[in-house]
Design an enzyme around this catalytic site. Sequence first.
Site, PDB file in Angstrom:
ATOM      1  N   ARG A  14      -7.884  -3.795  -7.652  1.00 48.15           N
ATOM      2  CA  ARG A  14      -8.375  -3.121  -8.838  1.00 48.15           C
ATOM      3  C   ARG A  14      -7.412  -1.980  -9.127  1.00 48.15           C
ATOM      4  O   ARG A  14      -6.991  -1.293  -8.206  1.00 48.15           O
ATOM      5  CB  ARG A  14      -9.756  -2.562  -8.482  1.00 48.15           C
ATOM      6  CG  ARG A  14     -10.560  -2.135  -9.634  1.00 48.15           C
ATOM      7  CD  ARG A  14     -11.875  -1.523  -9.152  1.00 48.15           C
ATOM      8  NE  ARG A  14     -12.533  -0.913 -10.289  1.00 48.15           N
ATOM      9  CZ  ARG A  14     -12.206   0.278 -10.767  1.00 48.15           C
ATOM     10  NH1 ARG A  14     -11.267   1.011 -10.182  1.00 48.15           N
ATOM     11  NH2 ARG A  14     -12.814   0.755 -11.825  1.00 48.15           N
ATOM     12  N   THR A  47       0.814  -1.210   0.000  1.00 50.71           N
ATOM     13  CA  THR A  47       0.000   0.000   0.000  1.00 50.71           C
ATOM     14  C   THR A  47       0.852   1.266   0.000  1.00 50.71           C
ATOM     15  O   THR A  47       1.973   1.261   0.481  1.00 50.71           O
ATOM     16  CB  THR A  47      -0.977   0.009   1.203  1.00 50.71           C
ATOM     17  OG1 THR A  47      -1.763   1.192   1.153  1.00 50.71           O
ATOM     18  CG2 THR A  47      -0.247  -0.051   2.520  1.00 50.71           C
ATOM     19  N   ARG A  48       0.261   2.337  -0.590  1.00 49.49           N
ATOM     20  CA  ARG A  48       0.904   3.646  -0.534  1.00 49.49           C
ATOM     21  C   ARG A  48      -0.070   4.665   0.044  1.00 49.49           C
ATOM     22  O   ARG A  48       0.116   5.848  -0.052  1.00 49.49           O
ATOM     23  CB  ARG A  48       1.376   4.104  -1.926  1.00 49.49           C
ATOM     24  CG  ARG A  48       0.402   3.870  -3.049  1.00 49.49           C
ATOM     25  CD  ARG A  48       0.828   4.543  -4.329  1.00 49.49           C
ATOM     26  NE  ARG A  48       0.155   5.812  -4.452  1.00 49.49           N
ATOM     27  CZ  ARG A  48      -0.975   6.016  -5.135  1.00 49.49           C
ATOM     28  NH1 ARG A  48      -1.541   5.013  -5.783  1.00 49.49           N
ATOM     29  NH2 ARG A  48      -1.520   7.197  -5.187  1.00 49.49           N
TER      30      ARG A  48
END
Length: 691
Positions: free
Chosen positions: A408, A314-315
């Site tokens: 997605r 994740t960012r």
Amino acid sequence: MPAEIKPALPEEDQLFRLLRQLDLAPEASQRVTAAALGISLGRLNAQLRAVADAGLIRISEREGPDRRARFAYALTTRGATTKMRLTDRFLARKLAEYDALHAELTGTASGLVPLKHRTELMQNNLAPIPELYVSYESAQKLKVEAADLVSHDLTPRQICDLELLMNGGFNPLKGFLTEEDYNGVVENMRLADGALWPIPINLDVSEDFAASLEIGQDIALRDQEGVILATMTVTDRWVPNKAREAEKVFGADDDAHPAVNYLHNTAGKVYLGGPVTGIQQPVHYDFRARRDTPNELRAYFRKLGWRRVVAFQTRNPLHRAHQELTFRAAKEAQANLLIHPIVGMTKPGDVDHFTRVRCYEAVLDKYPQSTTTMSLLNLAMRMAGPREAVWHGLIRKNHGCTHFIVGRDHAGPGKNSAGEDFYGAYDAQELFREHEAEMGIEMVDFKHMVWVQERAQYEPMDEIEDKDDVTILNISGTELRRRLAEGLEIPEWFSFPEVVQELRKTKPPRSKQGFTVFFTGFSGSGKSTIANALMVKLMEMGGRPVTLLDGDIVRKNLSSELGFSKEHRDLNIRRIGYVASEITKNGGIAICAPIAPYATTRRAVREDIEQFGAFVEVHVATTIEECERRDRKGLYKLAREGKIKEFTGISDPYDVPQNPELSVETENVDVDNCAHQVILKLESMGLIAGS
Ligand code: PPS
């Protein structure tokens, strides 16, 4: 592909049994194989066809009278990996059943999987991975020797790349790509030896530096403080076809893509390739305890007996929906969970990693104890969508993970210059699936989680059967940013109070953040006059300190040694941008009023500033004819006479801004009105509170 073979082989177990049987007895006749599996010959034939079509087995003919014994079957590499993967699942299921039984009988869980039952995939996080570091003693010696070598000062991105090269995060790479490897990676995602590798890892340098080197020469690679991190033997030097790289790797040669923009406007013109010898890791002073090399993570998993680990990349800050989905992914993969956020370089404009890590730490407590851990990854992302997903998977495999969550629009860069998405929403999942078997890490696809109000819980959107009868709620990233920017409520169902509190601390409402107003236009267009009027109006309102960085003032102070060549103008604007970004970061208002004739430089300044606050580009659109007619300083006359060279609009170009936040006409409009238009714009952007 598993999807293709579904109709003939609905059950994974059946596929597993078939592959195992063909592997055990590839020479056996169809009759014998069918008997071993307990199915009819017709059904076996259908299954063999499906499995061959999916590329899992190879069929060859041999001599013999018996029609049913005429074929031999061998698993392909993909088939072998699939079999291994299914063996793992099968065993894990059996062991879970065994565990449950054991727990029922004894009241305690059985714990570890006996060693002899571990397959290769289950063990792929157990063995240490090769690093490029030399021993401590050698490093000390090498450091002294390297002091005499020609040095390259690494860019922030190159430092991230080097760290992962040296610690095995980019295994099997042994250094920056050679030309042959680079060509293979760009064209078909493969190194020269055929290994899968989707993203070029290059040492880009200036033409001058490249020209000063000999092939075969060793160079020292230094961080930004001058510390020698590694040496590299330069075996390759070439001028890459960047347009081709952009097309093939990022899908389009379009500067709206952050990595393409970087490629054309930041990266050096020449690439160097060659093996790297690691001396020391880049030093990090922040969150040291949360940073792990691949081998440190592997050792940790070994110690805790975590054989199946699903990684979540994740960012962004984690909210409730992410927690729910990671939870489900872990359950689905029967794996422990590694939250593996990026703290290197992410997309310009993202929440800074300091804030994010504090948010992650707050969320970590919400997971069941000892199922989940978090580690920080110093990766420089490229936002390359599908290729990036495959790259992320390989990196996580190197970090000892067996599963990887792909969502997605994974690592999507946003819209292209035509306002369309660069990649399809599920392109990343497709490309990952295509290479999954070869990669040795399994994909867990991301569920789009939404809040179902009536049941007060998160559910995967595609699993809600009564969609028409329930209230489905979701807050997009854009909506969250708007709520934060405007100081609006963020509901408890969406995020955790601790996370919201952290985000609010770093992102106060827009009317309290710093920002930059950046005027651009010809000399004599009226920039300085409008900028001065704006400054006074903002000071009258009060609340935030205001600084004016006027073109002429800057040239007297900050840039007194600079002229008007392209290089000097760029340097001048980058300096203005730097000062404005510092002012913006610290909550002030910066008003800049240079000519700033080049679009790429203005864009670079925008990126520098938007990390900290809004960048409001105002084009003072006075025509060159009108500026020349006014000729307040008499410079146009001199320019026409050739007494001033490289004069903007006369003998030097001006790129008209394509999408400025505001464009003001000054002909027949008084200064007060022009400044007022800017004030209205600032109000509409929420940067100043409306009166
Ligand atoms: S730039 O291109 O953004 O770096 O220029 P800037 O720092 O705004 O400086 C522009 C002022 O310098 C004077 N001047 C020139 N302008 C353009 N081209 C040439 N060759 C040149 N030589 C001197 C001019 O007075 C500009 O002032 P403004 O305030 O724009 O009228």
